[in-house]
Enzyme design. Structure first.
Site: not given
Lengths: 217, 293
Positions: B213, B80, B164
């Protein structure tokens, strides 16, 4: 020989660029199906082992008891095409490495032999079996085929290494034809499948046709 | 011969599909991840849950640590860099990492500009919360997109929201007329050409993964069914009771996401998941997903 439209070709769908192979096979006119369970694999006349992470695919093949099934598949004379990770899984030997492999093809491969991702490259390949026009080879953290057994026929070279070869009904490339729009290598494989299919018992396979699996896109 | 083309960059992302990319902080964890069947590891100094708990400025990991991890495994290694910190990205490229994550998990270095990723030979992955953000990052050269979710929370709700949103916005685009695309590009704050490409192909121009998550095998199966092409697991593995068992289970649930019987079987007896946080109780300033734009 049977028609290409009648051929059911599975793409081993445990991990990797399954979709790209399904699209290429479908564009060639074959019935292309993602397969990961025994009955799905048995229903196919040929199989593609896609690009992906060879250690991951190998672990899933062995944990889910598919190794013997795939070896039987090849022993029954059904063609298998392995690209990149697929070539590693089909190899008899992986240099300096004990990871799982099917060991079906008499080649020795070395993983990540060109280096890490920043060394990934594209190059024009001369593949006489596919005609005069060069084929765009896309090599991603690619392996190299370090040596070939007697029955293995080299079909293309890049930077002095064999990058495409065939042993009977097994075909492997260290590059990714499925990442280009050039269908010639998939067509070459399907012709191999047609020839093998006409020499095995067609009526037996006929019963399995459209065994409830959806053709993809 | 051409090195590091767009096709080889996106190509590596395509090769990781159907797999699990795991956060690791040292060589031993990297080996556990590889043995479990990870397709790649993300090398970092602290997992997001610890970054969250300890506070302070989170930066690129120590190059020595990244090198140890690269030597320990044969699978691709990612690392990262801070948002906008192109010098950290240059260091990671020089080290030879296979993918750079320009990540909101680290403290941003630039609040206006992300890295110009086209300039690099190493491919980049970036997080997004909606379609516009995904297309802005792709416009800057990202070869892979992931949801931001809420890293280090052990709570899937934000990753679900983001996935979504991306997929429903793509569905909405497909119903539009050509003359409506420019106005939509403006509304999404996304490059017009990329909006047109999404309409034409019905999918993002680069692979679309889930992150932020994921803590259980069922979380991975959920994200795959919502349209993710692979999953990142950050704190979820090495903050759980039994990382070996959980890592293996998440790999198998990702490959067999469409088979609840297999997801059930692999979920049995793998010990407690990480504790996790209620994201509604987090203050705005503690959210990682609002970093970057």
């Amino acid at each position: 020989m049977g028609r290409i439209e009648d051929l059911q070709v599975g793409v081993l769908a445990l991990q990797g660029d399954v979709r790209e192979h399904l699209l290429a096979l479908a564009r060639c006119g074959a019935q292309a199906l993602p397969v990961k369970y025994e009955e799905q694999i048995r229903a196919c006349q040929a199989l593609v082992i896609p690009g992906g992470e060879s250690t991951t695919i190998g672990k899933l093949v062995s944990r889910y008891g598919l190794a013997e099934l795939l070896r039987e598949f090849a022993a029954a004379g059904k063609p298998i095409f392995g690209t990149c990770a697929g070539s590693i899984l089909l190899a008899k030997e992986i240099e300096g490495n004990e990871q799982f492999r099917l060991g079906l093809m008499d080649i020795v491969v070395e993983r990540n032999a060109y280096g890490r991702q920043v060394e990934s490259f594209e190059d024009e390949l001369n593949i006489p079996s596919l005609g005069e026009e060069p084929f765009r080879g896309v090599f991603i953290r690619a392996p190299q085929i370090r040596s070939l057994g007697e029955g293995v026929e080299p079909l293309a070279y890049c930077r002095e290494r064999v990058v495409l070869c065939r042993q009977g009904r097994l075909l492997v490339s260290t590059f990714h034809p499925e990442l280009t729009t050039d269908l010639r290598l998939h067509q070459y494989f399907l012709i191999l499948v047609q020839a093998s299919h006409s020499s095995t018992d067609v009526r037996k396979h006929g019963n399995h046709k459209r065994a409830g699996y959806q053709s993809v896109r | 011969m051409e090195r590091a083309t767009w096709r080889t960059k996106v190509g590596l992302a395509e090769m990781l599909k159907g797999g699990v990319i795991m956060d690791v902080t040292h060589a031993e964890q990297a080996q556990i991840a590889e043995e479990a069947g990870a397709v790649a590891v993300m090398a970092l100094e602290r997992v997001p849950a610890d970054i969250r708990a300890e506070g302070g400025v989170a930066r690129m990991a120590d190059p020595l640590k990244i090198k140890e991890i690269m030597e320990a495994v044969s699978i691709p290694v990612m690392a990262k860099a801070r948002i906008g910190h192109f010098a950290e990205a240059q260091v990671l490229e020089a080290l030879g990492v296979d993918f750079v994550d320009e990540s909101e998990v680290l403290t941003p270095a630039d609040e206006e500009h992300h890295i110009d990723k086209h300039k690099f030979n190493v491919p980049f992955v970036c997080g997004c919360r909606d379609l516009g953000e995904a297309l802005r990052r792709i416009g800057e050269g990202a070869a892979m997109i992931r949801t931001k979710g809420e890293a280090g929370s052990g709570n899937i709700v934000e990753a679900v929201r983001h996935m979504r949103l991306v997929t429903s916005e793509m569905r909405r685009l497909s119903a539009l007329k050509e003359e409506e695309l420019m106005g939509t590009a403006k509304e999404l704050r996304a490059p017009y050409e990329l909006v047109c490409q999404v309409v034409k192909e019905g999918r993002l121009p680069v692979p679309n993964f889930a992150a932020g998550g994921i803590a259980t095998p069922a979380d991975a199966a959920l994200m795959m069914q919502l349209g993710a092409e692979a999953v990142f697991v950050g704190s979820g593995i090495f903050k759980s009771k039994d990382p070996r068992a959980r890592a293996k289970a998440i790999v198998e649930a990702t490959a067999h996401y469409d088979r609840p019987d297999i997801v059930a079987k692999v979920s049995e007896g793998i010990g407690e998941a990480m504790a996790g946080l209620d994201v509604h109780k987090l203050e705005e300033k503690d959210l990682l997903q609002t970093r970057g734009w």
